[in-house]
Write an enzyme that holds these catalytic residues in place. Sequence first.
Site, mmCIF file in Angstrom:
data_model
loop_
_atom_site.group_PDB
_atom_site.id
_atom_site.type_symbol
_atom_site.label_atom_id
_atom_site.label_comp_id
_atom_site.label_asym_id
_atom_site.label_seq_id
_atom_site.Cartn_x
_atom_site.Cartn_y
_atom_site.Cartn_z
ATOM 1 N N HIS A 1 29.292 24.144 -24.935
ATOM 2 C CA HIS A 1 28.001 24.269 -23.919
ATOM 3 C C HIS A 1 27.966 24.204 -22.587
ATOM 4 O O HIS A 1 28.460 23.827 -22.488
ATOM 5 C CB HIS A 1 27.518 22.947 -24.371
ATOM 6 C CG HIS A 1 25.962 22.983 -24.218
ATOM 7 N ND1 HIS A 1 25.443 22.406 -23.443
ATOM 8 C CD2 HIS A 1 24.863 23.844 -24.722
ATOM 9 C CE1 HIS A 1 23.924 21.764 -23.382
ATOM 10 N NE2 HIS A 1 23.760 23.217 -24.127
ATOM 11 N N HIS B 1 16.884 28.028 -24.209
ATOM 12 C CA HIS B 1 17.297 27.601 -25.873
ATOM 13 C C HIS B 1 16.341 28.759 -26.331
ATOM 14 O O HIS B 1 17.190 28.689 -27.209
ATOM 15 C CB HIS B 1 17.835 26.415 -26.032
ATOM 16 C CG HIS B 1 18.610 25.680 -25.444
ATOM 17 N ND1 HIS B 1 18.438 25.206 -24.056
ATOM 18 C CD2 HIS B 1 19.904 25.817 -25.276
ATOM 19 C CE1 HIS B 1 18.988 24.390 -23.275
ATOM 20 N NE2 HIS B 1 20.145 24.533 -24.603
ATOM 21 N N ARG C 1 10.227 15.011 -7.868
ATOM 22 C CA ARG C 1 10.287 16.797 -7.780
ATOM 23 C C ARG C 1 11.349 16.946 -9.448
ATOM 24 O O ARG C 1 12.475 16.737 -8.780
ATOM 25 C CB ARG C 1 10.641 17.941 -7.144
ATOM 26 C CG ARG C 1 11.094 18.864 -7.846
ATOM 27 C CD ARG C 1 9.889 19.647 -8.392
ATOM 28 N NE ARG C 1 10.311 20.904 -8.677
ATOM 29 C CZ ARG C 1 9.907 21.119 -10.647
ATOM 30 N NH1 ARG C 1 10.463 20.776 -10.944
ATOM 31 N NH2 ARG C 1 10.510 22.488 -11.073
ATOM 32 N N CYS D 1 10.235 20.419 -0.609
ATOM 33 C CA CYS D 1 10.400 21.653 -2.282
ATOM 34 C C CYS D 1 9.873 22.914 -1.543
ATOM 35 O O CYS D 1 9.252 23.133 -0.621
ATOM 36 C CB CYS D 1 9.255 21.480 -3.297
ATOM 37 S SG CYS D 1 9.562 21.687 -4.717
ATOM 38 N N TYR E 1 15.172 29.658 -6.741
ATOM 39 C CA TYR E 1 14.554 29.668 -5.249
ATOM 40 C C TYR E 1 15.085 30.465 -4.981
ATOM 41 O O TYR E 1 16.203 30.182 -3.294
ATOM 42 C CB TYR E 1 15.401 28.261 -5.321
ATOM 43 C CG TYR E 1 14.903 26.687 -5.800
ATOM 44 C CD1 TYR E 1 13.583 26.610 -5.447
ATOM 45 C CD2 TYR E 1 15.519 25.986 -6.719
ATOM 46 C CE1 TYR E 1 13.057 25.869 -6.081
ATOM 47 C CE2 TYR E 1 15.324 24.872 -7.146
ATOM 48 C CZ TYR E 1 13.436 24.853 -7.601
ATOM 49 O OH TYR E 1 12.856 24.049 -7.902
HETATM 50 N N1 MTE Z 1 18.034 16.906 -8.354
HETATM 51 C C1 MTE Z 1 18.371 16.969 -9.871
HETATM 52 N N2 MTE Z 1 19.395 15.681 -10.391
HETATM 53 N N3 MTE Z 1 17.278 17.003 -10.803
HETATM 54 C C2 MTE Z 1 16.211 17.480 -10.090
HETATM 55 O O1 MTE Z 1 15.253 17.712 -11.345
HETATM 56 N N4 MTE Z 1 14.558 18.024 -8.128
HETATM 57 C C3 MTE Z 1 15.747 18.727 -6.869
HETATM 58 C C4 MTE Z 1 16.125 17.946 -5.768
HETATM 59 N N5 MTE Z 1 16.977 17.461 -7.082
HETATM 60 C C5 MTE Z 1 16.179 18.136 -8.565
HETATM 61 C C6 MTE Z 1 17.025 17.869 -8.247
HETATM 62 C C7 MTE Z 1 14.174 19.413 -6.221
HETATM 63 S S1 MTE Z 1 13.512 20.869 -6.256
HETATM 64 C C8 MTE Z 1 13.555 18.625 -5.537
HETATM 65 S S2 MTE Z 1 12.303 19.519 -4.542
HETATM 66 C C9 MTE Z 1 13.919 17.673 -5.389
HETATM 67 O O2 MTE Z 1 15.203 16.799 -5.324
HETATM 68 C C10 MTE Z 1 13.239 16.385 -4.991
HETATM 69 O O3 MTE Z 1 13.397 15.037 -4.841
HETATM 70 P P1 MTE Z 1 12.498 13.704 -4.820
HETATM 71 O O4 MTE Z 1 12.737 14.186 -5.776
HETATM 72 O O5 MTE Z 1 13.575 12.417 -4.532
HETATM 73 O O6 MTE Z 1 11.603 14.005 -3.412
HETATM 74 MO MO MO Z 2 12.421 21.726 -5.305
#
Ligand code: MTE
Ligand code: MO
Length: 536
Positions: free
Chosen positions: A40, A64, A141, A191, A329
């Site tokens: 997977h 998916h 986020r 973000c 991104y």
């Molecule tokens: N890490 C994991 N494991 N899962 C996530 O969804 N989101 C990312 C990042 N790291 C994310 C992640 C994104 S896009 C952002 S903007 C930041 O974590 C947000 O960190 P915060 O929620 O601590 O502000």
């Molecule tokens: Mo983000």
Amino acid sequence: EASLPRYRLSEVKQHDGKSERPWVIHGDKVYDITEWISAHPGGSVILRAAGGSIEPYWNIFAIHKNQYVYDILQQYLIGFVHPADLQDGKPPQDAIEDPFADDPIRHPDLITKTVKPRNAETPGEAMSAQFLTPNDLFYVRNHMWVPRIAEDESDDHLLSIELLDGSVKEYTLRDLKAKFPKHEVTAVLQCSGNRRKHMSEGSGRATNGLQWTAGAISNACWEGVLLADVLKDAGFENHEGMSGTSEVKHVQFNGMEAYGASIPIRKAVDPQGDVLLAYGMNGKPLPRDHGYPLRAIVPGHVAARSVKWLNQITLSEDESMSQWQRKDYKCFGPNQTKVDWDKAPAIQELPVQSAITSLKLGDWVKKPATATSGADAASDPDETATTDARKLTLSGYAFSGGGRSIIRVDISVDSGKNWTQAYLLPDCDPKPGSPSLCHGHGAWTWKRWMYKGAIPASVFQQGEPEMVVDDDSVDNQTPTAGTAPGSRETGRRCTTLLVKATDEVYNCQPESHAATWNFRGNLANAWHRVQVCSEC
Ligand code: MTE
Ligand code: MO
């Protein structure tokens, strides 16, 4: 197919992620996914769905919903859900597990954008009031659910590090804390979608993604160990590969819920780069929403690289294969909407940014008020020409990526005809008992600024302003519009307030969102415009 057995939901439930033969349900069909797990692409995260319906997970991972995925699943069909457990041909809604059921409770003051997964902004006044954003008001986020690690098991949390030769070193969180010196680094996370709504509205063109205003940014003091120290201990030599055929170029991070991203090795091993494997935030353990018990913190880079719930690091010649590294991104030109993702680099260091987060219109004053802390407000030529002005207090943040410090914040109260400078606030939180401040090798933190001045009455223009303005993220403390004393005209009169920042290498923000519009709405950093109106 018709001859295949019928299974009760209670039986399926026993084939959960911990069982020898995990099963999942899709529609009324039951699949044994044991053989699929190692193949997977998302790794063993698929086990999260085992013992129940895979649908809620596939709703999160939209990838998916493709025929080829259904075809793969079809190979593993072993039977059907028993008719006694079906409603309209499907297991009933309450038998389907909610992946988000175990998410933590959040502070009510966070401005929720989506509940499942949790995405929420920091309120404007929380950004203006403190240098360090309180943990429970730090923006959130999440792409998926929040993994749970029991408090008494957090020290056993395992981080594996795979070197280029395939060898794997493992560290528990306990090992990391014991073996490596503790470092504290204060850093902003922003973000890549911060202010996306401003881009959509300011350019008049829709963008894909969460419509954040100015609150997808926060600042905290992170405690942890240096990634560079850990990589060295794991056997990575900084100059490895110089003479060999292969070379480590990227450090890939993986989170427990299958999120992944990577950073260039150069940043990871830079002795001044301050990349942390963090377990603490503002003097407390990381909250669950922010990656408990371990996350990467990559100061000066887009927050998407600061992977939460970190359990795996891979040194590689390649970037992370995740969609968050290879797609999502990245930015393209305003005309480019059907793109070849590989043609643009993944966002790493952030550009210069600023926003107004709090606005207060005060009384009308007879004589033109001169600025008390806006450095050059007294030389504003318009002010001497007016008899009345309305007091104004603004505050907000400015930030630049790559450790570049903010050298200046420019303010205009007349839609950009005249400019003055905001006062840059000292970084420390003056309240006694607040968490100690900690500094890194770069300007990883935001610079908060304040402007106290007045808007000359002549500046308020009749009618609607030409520009679309961004003001819904601002904490506007003006109770009701006031009246200009002695004015005989009636009607709504408005002006546009502007802020823009400049960093130490003289990078500055674009004037309009239209020029930097990209269909994903990434890196919206045009001048922040806020409209204020008075009834005259
Ligand atoms: N890490 C994991 N494991 N899962 C996530 O969804 N989101 C990312 C990042 N790291 C994310 C992640 C994104 S896009 C952002 S903007 C930041 O974590 C947000 O960190 P915060 O929620 O601590 O502000
Ligand atoms: Mo983000």
